[in-house]
Scaffold this active site. Structure first.
Site, PDB file in Angstrom:
ATOM      1  N   ARG A   1      27.068  15.250  -2.964  1.00  0.00           N
ATOM      2  CA  ARG A   1      25.659  15.419  -3.248  1.00  0.00           C
ATOM      3  C   ARG A   1      25.426  16.807  -3.846  1.00  0.00           C
ATOM      4  O   ARG A   1      26.060  17.790  -3.454  1.00  0.00           O
ATOM      5  CB  ARG A   1      24.824  15.262  -1.971  1.00  0.00           C
ATOM      6  CG  ARG A   1      24.686  13.816  -1.495  1.00  0.00           C
ATOM      7  CD  ARG A   1      23.869  12.968  -2.443  1.00  0.00           C
ATOM      8  NE  ARG A   1      23.606  11.619  -1.953  1.00  0.00           N
ATOM      9  CZ  ARG A   1      24.327  10.559  -2.330  1.00  0.00           C
ATOM     10  NH1 ARG A   1      25.372  10.697  -3.139  1.00  0.00           N
ATOM     11  NH2 ARG A   1      24.025   9.353  -1.885  1.00  0.00           N
TER      12      ARG A   1
ATOM     13  N   HIS B   1      26.318  11.296 -12.170  1.00  0.00           N
ATOM     14  CA  HIS B   1      26.322  10.596 -10.876  1.00  0.00           C
ATOM     15  C   HIS B   1      26.895   9.194 -11.033  1.00  0.00           C
ATOM     16  O   HIS B   1      26.255   8.183 -10.711  1.00  0.00           O
ATOM     17  CB  HIS B   1      24.906  10.538 -10.286  1.00  0.00           C
ATOM     18  CG  HIS B   1      24.914  10.294  -8.798  1.00  0.00           C
ATOM     19  ND1 HIS B   1      23.995  10.831  -7.932  1.00  0.00           N
ATOM     20  CD2 HIS B   1      25.734   9.546  -8.030  1.00  0.00           C
ATOM     21  CE1 HIS B   1      24.252  10.428  -6.706  1.00  0.00           C
ATOM     22  NE2 HIS B   1      25.306   9.642  -6.731  1.00  0.00           N
TER      23      HIS B   1
HETATM   24  N1  LIG Z   1      28.900  10.610  -6.477  1.00  0.00           N
HETATM   25  C1  LIG Z   1      28.891   9.337  -6.150  1.00  0.00           C
HETATM   26  O1  LIG Z   1      28.818   8.436  -7.007  1.00  0.00           O
HETATM   27  C2  LIG Z   1      28.982   8.945  -4.705  1.00  0.00           C
HETATM   28  C3  LIG Z   1      28.811   9.874  -3.702  1.00  0.00           C
HETATM   29  N2  LIG Z   1      28.936   9.507  -2.385  1.00  0.00           N
HETATM   30  C4  LIG Z   1      28.792  10.517  -1.358  1.00  0.00           C
HETATM   31  O2  LIG Z   1      29.983  10.526  -0.566  1.00  0.00           O
HETATM   32  C5  LIG Z   1      29.617  10.724   0.801  1.00  0.00           C
HETATM   33  C6  LIG Z   1      30.720  10.246   1.728  1.00  0.00           C
HETATM   34  O3  LIG Z   1      30.780   8.841   1.725  1.00  0.00           O
HETATM   35  P1  LIG Z   1      31.674   8.116   2.844  1.00  0.00           P
HETATM   36  O4  LIG Z   1      33.080   8.607   2.777  1.00  0.00           O
HETATM   37  O5  LIG Z   1      31.412   6.657   2.735  1.00  0.00           O
HETATM   38  O6  LIG Z   1      31.007   8.675   4.184  1.00  0.00           O
HETATM   39  P2  LIG Z   1      31.587   8.622   5.657  1.00  0.00           P
HETATM   40  O7  LIG Z   1      30.403   8.707   6.567  1.00  0.00           O
HETATM   41  O8  LIG Z   1      32.554   7.508   5.799  1.00  0.00           O
HETATM   42  O9  LIG Z   1      32.441  10.013   5.796  1.00  0.00           O
HETATM   43  C7  LIG Z   1      31.769  11.249   5.965  1.00  0.00           C
HETATM   44  C8  LIG Z   1      32.811  12.278   6.367  1.00  0.00           C
HETATM   45  O10 LIG Z   1      32.179  13.561   6.407  1.00  0.00           O
HETATM   46  C9  LIG Z   1      32.461  14.153   7.680  1.00  0.00           C
HETATM   47  N3  LIG Z   1      31.349  15.012   8.100  1.00  0.00           N
HETATM   48  C10 LIG Z   1      30.051  14.661   8.230  1.00  0.00           C
HETATM   49  N4  LIG Z   1      29.342  15.715   8.682  1.00  0.00           N
HETATM   50  C11 LIG Z   1      30.224  16.739   8.834  1.00  0.00           C
HETATM   51  C12 LIG Z   1      30.131  18.088   9.282  1.00  0.00           C
HETATM   52  N5  LIG Z   1      28.946  18.607   9.652  1.00  0.00           N
HETATM   53  N6  LIG Z   1      31.254  18.849   9.312  1.00  0.00           N
HETATM   54  C13 LIG Z   1      32.439  18.333   8.934  1.00  0.00           C
HETATM   55  N7  LIG Z   1      32.618  17.061   8.496  1.00  0.00           N
HETATM   56  C14 LIG Z   1      31.510  16.287   8.458  1.00  0.00           C
HETATM   57  C15 LIG Z   1      32.626  13.001   8.638  1.00  0.00           C
HETATM   58  O11 LIG Z   1      33.332  13.463   9.786  1.00  0.00           O
HETATM   59  P3  LIG Z   1      33.701  12.447  10.988  1.00  0.00           P
HETATM   60  O12 LIG Z   1      34.668  11.445  10.403  1.00  0.00           O
HETATM   61  O13 LIG Z   1      34.347  13.299  12.018  1.00  0.00           O
HETATM   62  O14 LIG Z   1      32.396  11.813  11.425  1.00  0.00           O
HETATM   63  C16 LIG Z   1      33.397  12.019   7.764  1.00  0.00           C
HETATM   64  O15 LIG Z   1      34.770  12.325   7.776  1.00  0.00           O
HETATM   65  C17 LIG Z   1      28.298   9.980   0.921  1.00  0.00           C
HETATM   66  O16 LIG Z   1      27.525  10.463   2.007  1.00  0.00           O
HETATM   67  C18 LIG Z   1      27.635  10.278  -0.419  1.00  0.00           C
HETATM   68  O17 LIG Z   1      26.861  11.457  -0.306  1.00  0.00           O
HETATM   69  C19 LIG Z   1      29.215   8.210  -2.016  1.00  0.00           C
HETATM   70  C20 LIG Z   1      29.380   7.246  -2.973  1.00  0.00           C
HETATM   71  C21 LIG Z   1      29.248   7.549  -4.391  1.00  0.00           C
HETATM   72  O1  LIG Z   2      26.295   5.278  -2.822  1.00  0.00           O
HETATM   73  C1  LIG Z   2      25.994   6.486  -2.943  1.00  0.00           C
HETATM   74  O2  LIG Z   2      25.706   7.257  -2.002  1.00  0.00           O
HETATM   75  C2  LIG Z   2      25.972   7.033  -4.297  1.00  0.00           C
HETATM   76  O3  LIG Z   2      25.839   8.215  -4.494  1.00  0.00           O
HETATM   77  C3  LIG Z   2      26.137   6.074  -5.426  1.00  0.00           C
HETATM   78  O4  LIG Z   2      25.109   6.277  -6.272  1.00  0.00           O
END
Ligand SMILES: NC(=O)C1=CN([C@@H]2O[C@H](COP(=O)(O)OP(=O)(O)OC[C@H]3O[C@@H](n4cnc5c(N)ncnc54)[C@H](OP(=O)(O)O)[C@@H]3O)[C@@H](O)[C@H]2O)C=CC1
Ligand SMILES: O=C(O)C(=O)CO
Length: 313
Positions: free
Chosen positions: A228, A276
């Site tokens: 993000r 994005h």
């Molecule tokens: N640019 C794009 O097109 C896209 C962007 N995204 C972004 O990718 C992000 C991740 O997606 P996804 O992998 O599915 O999410 P998940 O919820 O599966 O993974 C999030 C990870 O971040 C860690 N985390 C959360 N808060 C903290 C913190 N305060 N300190 C340290 N680690 C933290 C979690 O730790 P723990 O495992 O210990 O809970 C987990 O390992 C989404 O939230 C979105 O913002 C997603 C899809 C597309």
């Molecule tokens: O799925 C999400 O969070 C994305 O950023 C894709 O747009």
């Protein structure tokens, strides 16, 4: 069973037809202003407040993406956008894992093989081989070791890179070093030559990519932000680039999207901008997961992708 659908840009007919095919017993409709007829489930992205506010009877709200920061922010700004006590669910993978692997690998290899610098040399018609980076001195750090972070880590390990990840809780990922919690963030950052951000945007992670963090990376580090825009202090990145702390960055997300035409990132020689697109919602795979979750809820089972609203993801 009544299902509401709202997305500002998606082709709603694709979703109406796909859901009807997967869930023939359901009546699926696109929400229109003034529609307060009963609904059991809502599939939404950036829903207007009136769509769900004070709506009773909902058994689940499905965010049509992986990150739920926007809808949780809507609730903060306009309480009631998300009715209290209704489960909020997000998409877990549904084809976004492979897309994110592709996106991140593209830029890891661009930076590791110094293709960004060869592109700049080409503009100067400069024939100058550069000293190759070596994997032994190119450790990669991934912030966020969840659904996407783990898949990206495994792809990079498969290519022979040394990979470490940082998460809230301890992780056991084969071939990947694991760090967790704020206290261990410095140890995670130390020596990291390429940093990938795949964190959710939460009150704990907003603005985390600042100059102080970048200064803890190896000199001439690389940054890939595919999470993000709210994570990145954009001015700090410009400073880090100017000071040589950061050699180059690939950015898919921004504080304000679309990125303003006058934003310095557009013309910066060491910044790559993408709109994005790293990993988009794939309707068919998303509907498969959503329908499976609806069936689980109907059977009293725990669905996948439940969001902890307090935690923010
Ligand atoms: N640019 C794009 O097109 C896209 C962007 N995204 C972004 O990718 C992000 C991740 O997606 P996804 O992998 O599915 O999410 P998940 O919820 O599966 O993974 C999030 C990870 O971040 C860690 N985390 C959360 N808060 C903290 C913190 N305060 N300190 C340290 N680690 C933290 C979690 O730790 P723990 O495992 O210990 O809970 C987990 O390992 C989404 O939230 C979105 O913002 C997603 C899809 C597309
Ligand atoms: O799925 C999400 O969070 C994305 O950023 C894709 O747009």
């Amino acid at each position: 069973m009544n299902i509401l659908f709202y997305h500002p840009t998606f082709n709603s007919q694709t979703w109406i037809a796909g859901l009807a095919q997967r869930l023939p017993e359901a009546q699926v409709r696109v929400w229109q202003p003034g529609d307060d007829a009963p609904a059991d489930y809502a599939l939404v992205w950036q829903p207007p407040r009136e769509m769900l506010a004070s709506r009773s009877g909902l058994k689940g709200i499905f965010a049509l993406g992986a990150g739920v920061d926007a809808i949780l922010a809507q609730e903060q700004q306009a309480p009631g956008t998300l009715p209290a006590g209704v489960p909020l669910l997000r998409l877990e993978d549904t084809g976004m894992g492979q897309q994110m692997q592709e996106y991140v690998l593209a830029y890891v290899l661009r930076f590791f093989r110094r293709m960004d610098e060869y592109q700049l040399q080409q503009q100067q018609k400069q024939w100058q081989p550069l000293k190759p980076h070596r994997q032994e001195t190119f450790p990669i750090g991934i912030m966020g070791a969840g659904v996407l972070g783990q898949q990206v880590a495994q792809a990079l390990v498969g290519l022979g890179f040394t990979v470490r990840c940082w998460s809230r809780s301890p992780k056991q990922i084969e071939g990947v070093g694991s760090f967790h919690g704020r206290d261990n963030l410095p140890a995670f950052l130390k020596g990291t030559r390429l940093l990938i951000n795949l964190l959710p945007n939460t009150p704990e992670t907003v603005g985390i990519l600042d100059l102080a963090l970048m200064k803890q990376l190896a000199p001439q580090a690389y940054l890939i932000n595919a999470a993000r825009g709210a994570h990145l202090k954009e001015g700090d990145l410009l400073t880090a680039l100017e000071q040589g702390q950061v050699a180059a960055a690939a950015l898919d997300v921004f504080a304000d999207e679309p990125l303003a035409r006058m934003h310095p990132f557009w013309s910066h020689p060491r910044v790559t901008v993408t709109p994005h697109i790293a990993a988009v919602t794939l309707p068919a795979q998303a509907m498969d997961q959503i329908v499976a979750n609806i069936r689980a809820i109907e059977q009293g089972k725990t669905p996948a992708g439940l969001v902890d609203r307090d935690r923010g993801y």
